[in-house]
Design a protein around this motif. Structure first.
Motif, mmCIF file in Angstrom:
data_model
loop_
_atom_site.group_PDB
_atom_site.id
_atom_site.type_symbol
_atom_site.label_atom_id
_atom_site.label_comp_id
_atom_site.label_asym_id
_atom_site.label_seq_id
_atom_site.Cartn_x
_atom_site.Cartn_y
_atom_site.Cartn_z
ATOM 1 N N GLY A 88 0.849 -1.186 0.000
ATOM 2 C CA GLY A 88 0.000 0.000 0.000
ATOM 3 C C GLY A 88 0.885 1.236 0.000
ATOM 4 O O GLY A 88 2.028 1.189 0.490
ATOM 5 N N SER A 89 0.379 2.344 -0.555
ATOM 6 C CA SER A 89 1.240 3.536 -0.579
ATOM 7 C C SER A 89 1.443 4.074 0.831
ATOM 8 O O SER A 89 2.409 4.781 1.116
ATOM 9 N N VAL A 90 0.548 3.715 1.745
ATOM 10 C CA VAL A 90 0.714 4.171 3.119
ATOM 11 C C VAL A 90 2.014 3.618 3.718
ATOM 12 O O VAL A 90 2.664 4.263 4.542
ATOM 13 N N SER A 91 2.441 2.438 3.265
ATOM 14 C CA SER A 91 3.705 1.894 3.789
ATOM 15 C C SER A 91 4.889 2.717 3.257
ATOM 16 O O SER A 91 5.915 2.847 3.929
ATOM 17 N N PRO A 113 -6.660 17.156 7.259
ATOM 18 C CA PRO A 113 -5.570 16.299 6.800
ATOM 19 C C PRO A 113 -5.978 14.893 6.368
ATOM 20 O O PRO A 113 -6.995 14.370 6.818
ATOM 21 N N TYR A 114 -5.150 14.303 5.522
ATOM 22 C CA TYR A 114 -5.134 12.845 5.377
ATOM 23 C C TYR A 114 -4.274 12.375 6.547
ATOM 24 O O TYR A 114 -3.072 12.670 6.597
ATOM 25 N N PRO A 115 -4.862 11.690 7.522
ATOM 26 C CA PRO A 115 -4.167 11.515 8.804
ATOM 27 C C PRO A 115 -2.854 10.721 8.744
ATOM 28 O O PRO A 115 -2.016 10.877 9.638
ATOM 29 N N HIS A 160 -6.263 16.045 -2.973
ATOM 30 C CA HIS A 160 -6.102 15.963 -1.531
ATOM 31 C C HIS A 160 -7.274 15.181 -0.925
ATOM 32 O O HIS A 160 -8.414 15.352 -1.345
ATOM 33 N N ASN A 161 -6.967 14.343 0.025
ATOM 34 C CA ASN A 161 -7.983 13.644 0.807
ATOM 35 C C ASN A 161 -8.072 14.369 2.151
ATOM 36 O O ASN A 161 -7.026 14.530 2.792
ATOM 37 N N PRO A 162 -9.218 14.850 2.592
ATOM 38 C CA PRO A 162 -10.581 14.527 2.165
ATOM 39 C C PRO A 162 -11.239 15.528 1.204
ATOM 40 O O PRO A 162 -12.369 15.312 0.796
ATOM 41 N N LEU A 187 4.606 13.957 -3.397
ATOM 42 C CA LEU A 187 3.386 14.253 -4.144
ATOM 43 C C LEU A 187 2.577 12.962 -4.184
ATOM 44 O O LEU A 187 2.940 12.013 -4.889
ATOM 45 N N ASP A 188 1.523 12.929 -3.390
ATOM 46 C CA ASP A 188 0.736 11.705 -3.230
ATOM 47 C C ASP A 188 -0.420 11.742 -4.230
ATOM 48 O O ASP A 188 -1.349 12.542 -4.093
ATOM 49 N N GLN A 189 -0.341 10.859 -5.219
ATOM 50 C CA GLN A 189 -1.326 10.881 -6.301
ATOM 51 C C GLN A 189 -2.198 9.625 -6.290
ATOM 52 O O GLN A 189 -2.488 9.036 -7.342
ATOM 53 N N ALA A 190 -2.645 9.247 -5.095
ATOM 54 C CA ALA A 190 -3.444 8.020 -4.954
ATOM 55 C C ALA A 190 -4.691 8.052 -5.852
ATOM 56 O O ALA A 190 -5.164 7.011 -6.299
ATOM 57 N N TYR A 191 -5.215 9.260 -6.125
ATOM 58 C CA TYR A 191 -6.490 9.370 -6.865
ATOM 59 C C TYR A 191 -6.307 9.925 -8.276
ATOM 60 O O TYR A 191 -7.272 10.363 -8.900
ATOM 61 N N LEU A 192 -5.076 9.913 -8.744
ATOM 62 C CA LEU A 192 -4.765 10.538 -10.043
ATOM 63 C C LEU A 192 -5.671 10.071 -11.187
ATOM 64 O O LEU A 192 -6.063 10.863 -12.043
ATOM 65 N N ARG A 217 1.699 6.422 -5.764
ATOM 66 C CA ARG A 217 0.506 5.936 -6.476
ATOM 67 C C ARG A 217 0.036 4.639 -5.802
ATOM 68 O O ARG A 217 0.746 4.076 -4.969
ATOM 69 N N THR A 218 -1.110 4.149 -6.246
ATOM 70 C CA THR A 218 -1.626 2.940 -5.598
ATOM 71 C C THR A 218 -2.509 2.122 -6.530
ATOM 72 O O THR A 218 -3.096 2.664 -7.476
ATOM 73 N N PHE A 219 -2.578 0.826 -6.235
ATOM 74 C CA PHE A 219 -3.544 -0.048 -6.919
ATOM 75 C C PHE A 219 -4.834 -0.176 -6.103
ATOM 76 O O PHE A 219 -5.710 -0.956 -6.435
ATOM 77 N N SER A 220 -4.941 0.579 -5.005
ATOM 78 C CA SER A 220 -6.088 0.416 -4.098
ATOM 79 C C SER A 220 -7.349 1.103 -4.594
ATOM 80 O O SER A 220 -8.425 0.848 -4.062
ATOM 81 N N LYS A 221 -7.217 2.021 -5.525
ATOM 82 C CA LYS A 221 -8.386 2.842 -5.875
ATOM 83 C C LYS A 221 -8.999 2.348 -7.179
ATOM 84 O O LYS A 221 -9.756 1.398 -7.175
ATOM 85 N N VAL A 222 -8.614 2.949 -8.318
ATOM 86 C CA VAL A 222 -9.325 2.643 -9.561
ATOM 87 C C VAL A 222 -9.150 1.165 -9.964
ATOM 88 O O VAL A 222 -10.019 0.582 -10.607
ATOM 89 N N LEU A 228 -5.553 -6.102 -1.401
ATOM 90 C CA LEU A 228 -4.258 -6.771 -1.621
ATOM 91 C C LEU A 228 -3.073 -5.958 -1.133
ATOM 92 O O LEU A 228 -1.986 -6.491 -0.971
ATOM 93 N N ARG A 229 -3.250 -4.650 -0.954
ATOM 94 C CA ARG A 229 -2.208 -3.762 -0.453
ATOM 95 C C ARG A 229 -1.020 -3.667 -1.409
ATOM 96 O O ARG A 229 0.050 -4.228 -1.146
ATOM 97 N N VAL A 230 -1.200 -3.004 -2.521
ATOM 98 C CA VAL A 230 -0.085 -2.751 -3.430
ATOM 99 C C VAL A 230 0.000 -1.255 -3.717
ATOM 100 O O VAL A 230 -0.894 -0.687 -4.363
HETATM 101 C C1 PLP Z 1 -4.208 10.542 -0.161
HETATM 102 C C2 PLP Z 1 -4.025 9.084 0.115
HETATM 103 N N1 PLP Z 1 -2.803 8.567 0.047
HETATM 104 C C3 PLP Z 1 -2.582 7.266 0.287
HETATM 105 C C4 PLP Z 1 -3.617 6.412 0.606
HETATM 106 C C5 PLP Z 1 -3.296 4.988 0.959
HETATM 107 O O1 PLP Z 1 -3.589 4.094 -0.013
HETATM 108 P P1 PLP Z 1 -3.026 2.625 0.024
HETATM 109 O O2 PLP Z 1 -2.179 2.449 1.246
HETATM 110 O O3 PLP Z 1 -4.216 1.754 0.028
HETATM 111 O O4 PLP Z 1 -2.195 2.504 -1.227
HETATM 112 C C6 PLP Z 1 -4.915 6.901 0.690
HETATM 113 C C7 PLP Z 1 -6.020 6.000 1.065
HETATM 114 O O5 PLP Z 1 -7.134 6.317 1.229
HETATM 115 C C8 PLP Z 1 -5.122 8.278 0.452
HETATM 116 O O6 PLP Z 1 -6.328 8.818 0.562
#
Ligand code: PLP
Length: 367
Positions: A88-91, A113-115, A160-162, A187-192, A217-222, A228-230
């Motif tokens: 996951g990109s959080v890691s 914030p995105y916490p 930006h989240n939220p 530059l966090d582009q999880a939702y690009l 970036r992440t495979f968690s969204k689209v 699976l956490r990638v």
């Molecule tokens: C801005 C942002 N970055 C990162 C993540 C983490 O995504 P993941 O760890 O599933 O890749 C999220 C998840 O909601 C997010 O909103």
């Protein structure tokens, strides 16, 4: 037992939805608009790939994550030695904090914030500088103004989240020209993949701008692979090298590696999903307009909505009607809710539940 003071001082983790409150196994009937997930399953190609490798799960994953790193490098036209992968990109956010932060250092983030950024900073004993979003987007000027000698990391989520606002090319270029060289920008582009604005700044184009940069970036969204956490990213050379030193031995499972590679073969499906999301996002905006609810301009698969009521009470009222959304109080915005853009049927059910809940929960005076 002696716990590090930074950890002892951390508040307990608060999940967006308390799964303890949800009926076990009965979750399918719920409309889940609380976690910014895709309403769709993984691509069929990803499910086939998972089937193919599942019989080999007695073995550890391929340690260098070669297939996925090479596939990502080819897909995104970046050098293989510029790619990082994680659970996951959080890691990767945590890895960045681990390699860059010492107690007393500073990080700069956007509020609401995105916490995960603040938590990663606090884990390492760093101080968090918070800069309010402007029109729902990170305020790069404001963030630059908060950079000091001890600033190590600036986290910029775009969208930006939220709130869902984005950073445009011009603003990022101005920022990168001026940010001091000792600061790493993330530059966090999880939702690009959901963005439609033509001025959107794609982080890949700034890896040569001469400043330390990580693009996440992440495979968690689209791609529909949240379970699976990638996660992955691109980083400037020296930064990537230190991130690799600190990474976990097996950052991505065999199933995750196979599913991610297979998912990259279907950009057409990604486009379909982003278009469907844009359509439902517009429908959600229309609903808010009709009901007189304000919202921030979002380019993500979610909308941050001012319900003029205590968001926690609204979330509870919606939950009683089978709809889950995220209360803004997690983000420090107690009358706001973050609503994930689901599928057409999800939004229809949300519409009905929202109208009833608004009638049930009293308005907060002056909100
Ligand atoms: C801005 C942002 N970055 C990162 C993540 C983490 O995504 P993941 O760890 O599933 O890749 C999220 C998840 O909601 C997010 O909103």
């Amino acid at each position: 037992m002696r716990v590090r003071p930074e950890i002892a001082a951390l508040p307990p983790y608060r999940p967006g939805t308390d799964h303890g409150e949800l009926p076990r196994g009965g979750g399918e009937a719920l409309v889940r608009l609380d976690n910014n997930e895709a309403p769709w399953p993984p691509f069929p190609e990803a499910l086939d790939a998972i089937q193919r490798v599942a019989g080999g799960l007695n073995r550890y994953p391929e340690i260098s994550c070669r297939d996925i790193v090479e596939a990502l490098a080819a897909f995104h036209e970046v050098p293989v030695d510029g790619v990082v992968v994680g659970s996951g990109s959080v890691s990767l956010i945590r890895t960045l904090a681990l390699v860059l932060l010492s107690p007393g250092d500073e990080i700069v983030v956007t509020t609401p914030p995105y916490p995960a950024y603040g938590v990663a900073g606090a884990l390492m004993g760093a101080n968090v500088q918070r800069v309010p979003a402007q029109g729902g987007a990170p305020d790069l000027e404001g963030m630059l103004a908060r950079v000091g000698a001890r600033t190590r990391l600036v986290f910029v989520a775009s969208p930006h989240n939220p709130t869902g606002g984005i950073v445009r090319r011009r603003a990022l270029e101005d920022y990168l020209a001026r940010v001091p060289g000792h600061v790493v920008t993330v530059l966090d582009q999880a939702y690009l993949e959901y963005v439609t604005d033509p001025e959107y700044a794609d982080g890949r184009q700034y890896l040569d701008a001469g400043k330390p940069l990580a693009v996440l970036r992440t495979f968690s969204k689209v791609y529909g692979l949240a379970g699976l956490r990638v996660g992955y990213g691109f980083a400037t050379r020296e930064l990537r090298e230190v991130m690799e030193r600190a990474r976990e031995n097996f950052p991505v499972s065999s199933l995750g590696q196979a599913a991610a590679v297979a998912s990259l073969s279907r950009p057409d499906r990604v486009r379909e999903r982003s278009q469907a999301t844009a359509t439902e996002r517009a429908r959600l905006r229309q609903l808010c307009d009709q009901l007189g609810l304000g919202y921030t301009p979002s380019e993500g698969n979610f909308l941050f909505v001012d319900v003029h009521r205590e968001a926690k009470a609204m979330c509870a009222a919606l939950r009683r009607r089978g709809v889950l959304v995220r209360s803004g109080d997690v983000h420090g915005a107690p009358t706001w809710m973050r609503v994930t853009v689901g599928g057409t049927e999800d939004i229809r059910r949300f519409d009905a539940a929202l109208r009833e809940s608004l009638a049930e929960v009293p308005e907060v005076a002056g909100s």
